[in-house]
Scaffold this active site. Structure first.
Site, PDB file in Angstrom:
ATOM      1  CG  HIS A   1      -1.793  -1.200   1.326  1.00  0.00           C
ATOM      2  ND1 HIS A   1      -1.424  -2.319   2.057  1.00  0.00           N
ATOM      3  CD2 HIS A   1      -2.998  -1.495   0.777  1.00  0.00           C
ATOM      4  CE1 HIS A   1      -2.374  -3.237   1.971  1.00  0.00           C
ATOM      5  NE2 HIS A   1      -3.346  -2.772   1.188  1.00  0.00           N
TER       6      HIS A   1
ATOM      7  CG  ASP B 107      33.140 -34.573  13.326  1.00  0.00           C
ATOM      8  OD1 ASP B 107      34.182 -35.132  12.925  1.00  0.00           O
ATOM      9  OD2 ASP B 107      32.067 -35.172  13.467  1.00  0.00           O
TER      10      ASP B 107
ATOM     11  CG  HIS C 173      34.170 -34.393   9.054  1.00  0.00           C
ATOM     12  ND1 HIS C 173      34.572 -33.463   9.980  1.00  0.00           N
ATOM     13  CD2 HIS C 173      33.932 -33.700   7.915  1.00  0.00           C
ATOM     14  CE1 HIS C 173      34.562 -32.258   9.415  1.00  0.00           C
ATOM     15  NE2 HIS C 173      34.193 -32.371   8.173  1.00  0.00           N
TER      16      HIS C 173
ATOM     17  CG  HIS D 154      36.478 -33.018   3.849  1.00  0.00           C
ATOM     18  ND1 HIS D 154      35.434 -32.496   3.121  1.00  0.00           N
ATOM     19  CD2 HIS D 154      36.248 -32.650   5.135  1.00  0.00           C
ATOM     20  CE1 HIS D 154      34.613 -31.827   3.939  1.00  0.00           C
ATOM     21  NE2 HIS D 154      35.087 -31.923   5.163  1.00  0.00           N
TER      22      HIS D 154
ATOM     23  CG  ASP E  54      31.432 -31.145   5.196  1.00  0.00           C
ATOM     24  OD1 ASP E  54      31.849 -32.248   5.596  1.00  0.00           O
ATOM     25  OD2 ASP E  54      32.117 -30.108   5.201  1.00  0.00           O
TER      26      ASP E  54
END
Lengths: 175, 451
Positions: free
Chosen positions: B103, B205, B208, B213, B364
């Site tokens: 408006h 972490d 991992h 990777h 990931d």
């Protein structure tokens, strides 16, 4: 593309380049990455800029340090990505995901330099991943191709990615 | 409200999978985590000029952060106070005012309602515009360039909220004169994951890295990953630390002063910059931080959803979009003292490694999404997941705040993250949230000269 001309190639060259674009898509769909790298000129520059949604009237300066690129790759860096994909250790691609590229809206024009062509195209990348998961990514491409050794080689590619948020958990794909 | 006491075991070493998928848990998180904690909004470098704005989120609340004429920063809910439409549709930019699409109500950059179309003809000049300004975020405060907002007036000050984590944050924010900046456009990726999983992945972490990777590590052999091997065959724990017990904030740290840049394929210029400027860093931060932490790979987590990695040089915030979906926003981090070519190199390398097509980041997303997906099944969600690696093997380290475990392959930091999550979820308000800065350093003099 202010230097753009709309002069066409010979019909033979045009056809050969169109076929090369489709062949490129198939090589990538089939994960024939070494063959794809052979389609690239040694001085290839492969880029996908980062963008933001901005108001049309906004004239404020670009961010310091440039906007950045999702891909800003020469042949060495593309080779690095291929080595990773072919290492046998990229678990997200094993089992393989089905990827289908649809190349469309192809316009081919003579470039400034003899033996080079400017190519506009639209690419749609369909990725079929876990179970029923489907992702459809689209982009506009502006390429420069060069005649080398009897065939067309990709020299420059600027990828205009259509998604402000990447709607997939990785971009392990070439456009 | 439910206290969800059973979702995390007392020591934080076990989580019920329900916490990653249950809509009721998520609703309570929006109130008790995102409605209560200090949340990252923007870096001051991203909105340098008056009128500069940046559109972001606090939980699922759409928020507009605006640099004011007096250079202070305000944040508003990005919603028109008339009929609730989204006010600003741009990601960032500069504006003199914000006009609603619907408006045409227009608001100044200070949030005041400045124009109501047909004010005379249709409202009969009877509307009190001062009552309809944009709704401000209750608290906005900065720490050395990082701007945070908080919806809870009873929250501790930002300085107290960060507590001893500030000592670690300064390794990036205050090592060099001129401070820090974020550069490049926002890198936005949608991940079908619960927001806690990427936080957990980065906060503690290291486990991992050599496995998830492996493909990237194999391809990028020019990069030196000290202590890690492709396929996680072995790891060298010495030289790394997991640091937590800091009000839910945490640090993974290597302590060699250079390894942050070992992921980069071409780091000679950056290593020279570190060498040339290390005396300044030592002068400003003391020997321990200046020699051992500045330039090292650090994973810094500010509870609940801000993470940044000096060294790899990315800063990231996770915006929840439901129990199983987030938008992950990333930027490249630099020090203002860096020469332009090094800043550019950092932006390039950050995008190569952890951008939307990042060689490492790409490994990931599917893991985080699958952990979320596997928490939805009726039988599966009754199971637990475990963060019990090297439990009970932490303690004090001279000169470093926090409760500290050896090595970056440990689940020490995750335990503290989940413990903090549980504390917030169970607490009715801030008075019931315990504060702990374990092994706090005594005074600033100690801080500067230990080690």
């Amino acid at each position: 593309m202010s230097a753009e001309t709309h002069a066409l190639l010979s019909i033979d060259q045009h056809l050969a380049l169109t076929q090369t674009l489709y062949r490129e898509a198939r090589l990538l769909d089939e994960e024939r990455f070494a063959d794809w790298l052979d389609l690239l000129a040694d001085d290839v520059h492969y880029r996908m800029p980062l963008t933001a949604r901005r108001f049309r009237a906004d004239r404020s300066a670009a961010l310091a340090g440039g906007a950045g690129y999702v891909f800003d790759d020469d042949k060495g860096r593309l080779g690095l990505r291929v080595q990773r994909l072919e290492s046998g250790l990229v678990w997200a691609e094993d089992p393989r995901n089905r990827v289908r590229r649809i190349v469309s809206n192809v316009e081919i024009y003579r470039a400034q330099t003899d033996g080079e062509a400017t190519v506009h195209s639209v690419i749609e990348v369909h990725r079929s991943r876990m179970d029923a998961q489907q992702r459809r990514l689209t982009a506009a491409r502006t390429d420069l191709w060069r005649l080398e050794g009897g065939g067309w080689r990709l020299v420059r590619r600027l990828i205009g990615f259509d998604h402000p948020v990447v709607i997939d958990s990785n971009l392990n794909v070439f456009f | 409200m439910t206290d969800y006491a059973g979702l995390v075991s007392a020591a934080g070493a076990m989580q019920r999978r329900q916490m990653y998928a249950d809509p009721a848990v998520y609703e309570q998180e929006l109130e008790r985590i995102f409605g209560r904690c200090w949340l990252f909004l923007v870096h001051e470098s991203q909105i340098p000029q008056p009128g500069d704005f940046f559109r972001t989120f606090m939980g699922e609340d759409d928020v507009l952060v605006v640099r004011q004429k007096d250079r202070s920063i305000k944040a508003f809910l990005n919603t028109c106070t008339h009929r609730g439409n989204r006010l600003c549709r741009a990601d960032r930019g500069n504006a003199k005012a914000f006009a609603c699409n619907y408006h045409g109500w227009a608001f100044g950059t200070d949030g005041a309602l400045v124009n109501v179309p047909l004010e005379k003809d249709a409202y009969f000049s009877e509307i009190d515009k001062s009552r309809f300004g944009l709704v401000e975020v209750d608290q906005v405060a900065s720490y050395k360039g990082l701007v945070f907002g908080c919806f809870d007036r009873n929250a501790p000050s930002l300085a107290d909220y960060l507590g001893d984590m500030k000592w670690y944050l300064d390794v990036w924010l205050d090592a060099q004169p001129g401070g820090s900046a974020l550069i490049g456009e926002t890198q936005k990726v949608e991940l079908m994951t619960n927001w806690k999983l990427p936080v957990e992945n980065v906060c503690g972490d290291g486990y991992h890295l050599g496995w998830a990777h492996a493909g990237a590590m194999k391809a990028v052999q020019s990069m030196d990953f000290s202590g890690f091997t492709v396929g996680n065959a072995s790891v060298e724990l010495e030289g790394g630390l997991s640091i937590a017990g800091l009000n839910g904030h945490s640090v993974l740290a290597t302590v060699d002063g250079v390894s942050g840049y070992s992921f980069y394929p071409d780091n000679a210029g950056i290593l020279r910059y570190l060498e040339q400027n290390r005396p300044t860093a030592i002068e400003r931060l003391g020997r321990l931080r200046g020699e051992k932490l500045w330039g090292s790979q650090l994973n810094l987590t500010v509870f609940p959803n801000l993470q940044f990695l000096p060294g790899l040089n990315w800063l990231r915030v996770y915006h929840p979009k439901g129990p199983g979906r987030i938008e992950q926003w990333t930027w490249a981090m630099v020090e203002n003292a860096m020469p332009a070519d090094i800043k550019q190199r950092i932006l390039d390398n950050q995008l190569l490694t952890f951008g939307p097509a990042g060689l490492f980041d790409n490994d990931d997303g599917d893991n985080l999404a699958a952990c979320t997906e596997q928490s939805r099944g009726w039988r599966t969600r009754q199971l637990d997941v475990h963060t019990n690696m090297a439990q009970g093997r932490s303690g004090a380290r001279p000169g470093l705040p926090g409760d500290i475990a050896v090595g970056v392959v440990s689940e020490h930091n995750q335990r503290y993250f989940y413990r903090r999550w549980q504390e917030h979820m169970a607490a009715a308000d801030w008075r019931a949230v315990p504060q702990y800065n374990l092994n706090s350093l005594q005074d600033a003099k100690d801080l500067a000269h230990v080690g």
